[in-house]
Design a protein around this motif. Structure first.
Motif, PDB file in Angstrom:
ATOM      1  N   HIS A 187      -1.060 -34.566 -22.542  1.00 57.80           N
ATOM      2  CA  HIS A 187      -1.657 -35.858 -22.851  1.00 57.80           C
ATOM      3  C   HIS A 187      -0.708 -36.615 -23.775  1.00 57.80           C
ATOM      4  N   PRO A 188      -0.889 -37.918 -23.936  1.00 52.28           N
ATOM      5  CA  PRO A 188       0.033 -38.693 -24.779  1.00 52.28           C
ATOM      6  C   PRO A 188       0.061 -38.180 -26.217  1.00 52.28           C
ATOM      7  N   VAL A 189       1.239 -38.359 -26.857  1.00 48.37           N
ATOM      8  CA  VAL A 189       1.440 -37.901 -28.246  1.00 48.37           C
ATOM      9  C   VAL A 189       1.815 -39.097 -29.111  1.00 48.37           C
ATOM     10  N   SER A 190       1.071 -40.175 -28.969  1.00 40.55           N
ATOM     11  CA  SER A 190       1.353 -41.368 -29.770  1.00 40.55           C
ATOM     12  C   SER A 190       1.233 -41.045 -31.249  1.00 40.55           C
ATOM     13  N   GLY A 191       2.193 -41.526 -32.030  1.00 39.57           N
ATOM     14  CA  GLY A 191       2.198 -41.287 -33.472  1.00 39.57           C
ATOM     15  C   GLY A 191       3.040 -40.109 -33.894  1.00 39.57           C
ATOM     16  N   LEU A 192       3.515 -39.304 -32.912  1.00 34.01           N
ATOM     17  CA  LEU A 192       4.354 -38.152 -33.241  1.00 34.01           C
ATOM     18  C   LEU A 192       5.821 -38.531 -33.024  1.00 34.01           C
ATOM     19  N   SER A 193       6.683 -38.199 -33.952  1.00 38.00           N
ATOM     20  CA  SER A 193       8.116 -38.534 -33.856  1.00 38.00           C
ATOM     21  C   SER A 193       8.943 -37.449 -34.534  1.00 38.00           C
ATOM     22  N   ARG A 194      10.254 -37.554 -34.361  1.00 38.10           N
ATOM     23  CA  ARG A 194      11.155 -36.567 -34.980  1.00 38.10           C
ATOM     24  C   ARG A 194      11.019 -36.613 -36.494  1.00 38.10           C
ATOM     25  N   GLY A 195      11.037 -35.439 -37.097  1.00 34.68           N
ATOM     26  CA  GLY A 195      10.928 -35.330 -38.535  1.00 34.68           C
ATOM     27  C   GLY A 195       9.506 -35.218 -39.056  1.00 34.68           C
ATOM     28  N   ASN A 196       8.511 -35.451 -38.193  1.00 33.18           N
ATOM     29  CA  ASN A 196       7.123 -35.296 -38.650  1.00 33.18           C
ATOM     30  C   ASN A 196       6.841 -33.833 -38.983  1.00 33.18           C
ATOM     31  N   PRO A 197       5.994 -33.598 -39.965  1.00 33.45           N
ATOM     32  CA  PRO A 197       5.765 -32.221 -40.425  1.00 33.45           C
ATOM     33  C   PRO A 197       5.003 -31.369 -39.407  1.00 33.45           C
ATOM     34  N   VAL A 198       5.272 -30.073 -39.497  1.00 34.81           N
ATOM     35  CA  VAL A 198       4.518 -29.061 -38.748  1.00 34.81           C
ATOM     36  C   VAL A 198       3.721 -28.268 -39.770  1.00 34.81           C
ATOM     37  N   LEU A 199       2.408 -28.170 -39.559  1.00 37.45           N
ATOM     38  CA  LEU A 199       1.509 -27.544 -40.518  1.00 37.45           C
ATOM     39  C   LEU A 199       0.925 -26.273 -39.934  1.00 37.45           C
ATOM     40  N   TYR A 200       0.588 -25.368 -40.830  1.00 31.89           N
ATOM     41  CA  TYR A 200      -0.165 -24.174 -40.468  1.00 31.89           C
ATOM     42  C   TYR A 200      -1.340 -24.082 -41.429  1.00 31.89           C
ATOM     43  N   SER A 201      -2.555 -24.359 -40.883  1.00 27.41           N
ATOM     44  CA  SER A 201      -3.763 -24.395 -41.711  1.00 27.41           C
ATOM     45  C   SER A 201      -3.616 -25.379 -42.863  1.00 27.41           C
ATOM     46  N   GLY A 202      -2.933 -26.507 -42.619  1.00 30.00           N
ATOM     47  CA  GLY A 202      -2.798 -27.563 -43.608  1.00 30.00           C
ATOM     48  C   GLY A 202      -1.576 -27.453 -44.488  1.00 30.00           C
ATOM     49  N   VAL A 203      -0.784 -26.369 -44.390  1.00 33.22           N
ATOM     50  CA  VAL A 203       0.407 -26.172 -45.214  1.00 33.22           C
ATOM     51  C   VAL A 203       1.638 -26.434 -44.353  1.00 33.22           C
ATOM     52  N   GLN A 204       2.571 -27.257 -44.888  1.00 32.40           N
ATOM     53  CA  GLN A 204       3.763 -27.569 -44.110  1.00 32.40           C
ATOM     54  C   GLN A 204       4.674 -26.344 -44.024  1.00 32.40           C
ATOM     55  N   VAL A 205       5.034 -25.986 -42.754  1.00 36.98           N
ATOM     56  CA  VAL A 205       5.895 -24.825 -42.529  1.00 36.98           C
ATOM     57  C   VAL A 205       7.125 -25.190 -41.703  1.00 36.98           C
ATOM     58  N   GLY A 206       7.256 -26.462 -41.338  1.00 41.51           N
ATOM     59  CA  GLY A 206       8.410 -26.866 -40.544  1.00 41.51           C
ATOM     60  C   GLY A 206       8.322 -28.329 -40.198  1.00 41.51           C
ATOM     61  N   ASP A 207       9.114 -28.753 -39.197  1.00 40.32           N
ATOM     62  CA  ASP A 207       9.112 -30.147 -38.788  1.00 40.32           C
ATOM     63  C   ASP A 207       9.464 -30.259 -37.311  1.00 40.32           C
ATOM     64  N   VAL A 208       9.339 -31.497 -36.802  1.00 35.46           N
ATOM     65  CA  VAL A 208       9.634 -31.778 -35.406  1.00 35.46           C
ATOM     66  C   VAL A 208      11.135 -32.030 -35.270  1.00 35.46           C
ATOM     67  N   VAL A 209      11.781 -31.344 -34.315  1.00 30.73           N
ATOM     68  CA  VAL A 209      13.213 -31.478 -34.104  1.00 30.73           C
ATOM     69  C   VAL A 209      13.523 -32.453 -32.978  1.00 30.73           C
ATOM     70  N   ASP A 210      12.817 -32.353 -31.856  1.00 31.91           N
ATOM     71  CA  ASP A 210      13.137 -33.185 -30.698  1.00 31.91           C
ATOM     72  C   ASP A 210      11.892 -33.343 -29.830  1.00 31.91           C
ATOM     73  N   MET A 211      11.897 -34.412 -29.017  1.00 33.07           N
ATOM     74  CA  MET A 211      10.792 -34.695 -28.108  1.00 33.07           C
ATOM     75  C   MET A 211      11.366 -35.110 -26.759  1.00 33.07           C
ATOM     76  N   THR A 212      10.924 -34.467 -25.705  1.00 32.52           N
ATOM     77  CA  THR A 212      11.408 -34.786 -24.354  1.00 32.52           C
ATOM     78  C   THR A 212      10.236 -34.758 -23.381  1.00 32.52           C
ATOM     79  N   LEU A 213      10.461 -35.359 -22.195  1.00 35.07           N
ATOM     80  CA  LEU A 213       9.481 -35.308 -21.120  1.00 35.07           C
ATOM     81  C   LEU A 213       9.804 -34.158 -20.188  1.00 35.07           C
ATOM     82  N   ASP A 214       8.763 -33.550 -19.631  1.00 31.24           N
ATOM     83  CA  ASP A 214       8.957 -32.478 -18.659  1.00 31.24           C
ATOM     84  C   ASP A 214       9.546 -33.084 -17.376  1.00 31.24           C
ATOM     85  N   THR A 215      10.699 -32.561 -16.951  1.00 33.22           N
ATOM     86  CA  THR A 215      11.367 -33.114 -15.770  1.00 33.22           C
ATOM     87  C   THR A 215      10.537 -32.901 -14.502  1.00 33.22           C
TER      88      THR A 215
END
Length: 312
Positions: free
Chosen positions: A46-74
């Motif tokens: 489904h669409p991921v509007s609002g998500l971009s590179r560098g946005n945080p990745v959380l685990y149960s509300g705690v930041q544990v990483g970030d977004v590296v890249d975004m691509t479409l499935d070929t």
């Protein structure tokens, strides 16, 4: 000389602050570079509007990483593949779920991991071959989808409302309101009669209630009579019916046992009829003779003329 000394001090302070900030940034960069990362692909259907590179990745509300890249499935462009990196010390397991959460009021989104039990195998991901984790639809996605449907329905409702309030319908509505007003005025003029009618209805209702109470009392009395006296009457009738039945049985038995005698008696009664006729005739003649004797004994006995009496 004094103003020049102040400028030198300010310049030295500025250079020192800039150098400290540069050193801190280099330290943070080196610290981030020295960390060990695990890489994963998050699949969205489904669409991921609002998500971009560098946005945080959380685990149960705690930041544990970030977004590296975004691509479409070929193979299917409607699906999105998001490459993320997570601290290698954070265990991502096979039953760990991923989804989107709202990061702030501006509409920015974050990826959040939830769940994952210790007995589930841990996923090991590298930059070259990150494992795929399919994201679950989040409540926010459902809200957005529902919001779009709601906006479509609201637009349709507004269109129908505009058609409902067309010039022709507005004119009809005006006529209806005018008729309603006239009817209300008529009712206000007849309010005394309506009040009398309501009073009459109330009196009728009271009378009906009293009649219902009386009917209930009569029904109770009738039920009491039937339960008390009616039972004895029924018992007497039952006893009488039993007596009649017994008598009928006896008559029937006697009739069967004396059938021959009854037949002979009936035949004798048939022979007795001529004798009764003769007896009736004899009695008639005797009655005539008796009457003649009582009227004229001499003539009746001697057969001559009766002696006449002469007066002196």
């Amino acid at each position: 000389m004094e103003p020049k000394a102040h400028h030198v001090i300010i310049g030295l302070f500025t250079l020192t602050a800039f150098a400290a900030a540069l050193g801190f940034a280099l330290w943070l960069t080196k610290s981030a570079t020295d960390r060990d990362w695990a890489y994963y692909h998050i699949g969205f259907d489904h669409p991921v509007s609002g998500l971009s590179r560098g946005n945080p990745v959380l685990y149960s509300g705690v930041q544990v990483g970030d977004v590296v890249d975004m691509t479409l499935d070929t193979n299917n462009p409607s699906h999105v593949r998001v490459l993320i990196r997570v601290d290698d010390n954070i265990p991502i397991r096979e039953n760990t779920e991923a989804g989107l959460v709202l990061a702030n009021i501006t509409g920015s989104m974050s990826i959040q991991f939830t769940g994952g039990t210790p007995d589930s195998p841990q996923l090991r991901g590298s930059r070259e071959s990150p494992p795929l984790i399919m994201a679950q639809p989040s409540p926010f996605d459902s809200l957005l989808s529902s919001g779009q449907d709601l906006l479509s329905k609201a637009d349709s409702l507004l269109s129908n409302t505009n058609r409902a309030f067309s010039d022709r319908n507005a004119e009809n509505l005006t006529v209806i309101l005018a008729n309603t007003r006239e009817m209300t005025s008529g009712l206000m003029e007849q309010r005394e009669q309506l009040s009398n009618l309501l009073e009459s209805m109330e009196i009728a209702a009271l009378s009906a209630r009293e009649a219902a109470v009386k009917v209930s009392e009569v029904s109770d009395n009738a039920s009491s009579i039937l339960n008390n006296q009616g039972l004895s009457v029924l018992e007497a009738l039952d006893s009488a019916l039993k007596t009649i039945q017994t008598t009928a049985n006896r008559v029937d038995r006697l009739t069967i046992e004396n059938e021959g005698a009854l037949a002979s008696g009936l035949q004798g009664m048939g022979e007795l009829a001529p004798a009764l006729r003769e007896l009736r005739s004899t009695l008639r003649n005797l009655n005539q003779i008796t009457r003649r004797v009582s009227e004229d004994p001499t003539r009746a006995i001697w057969g001559g003329e009766s002696m006449k009496e002469y007066s002196e």
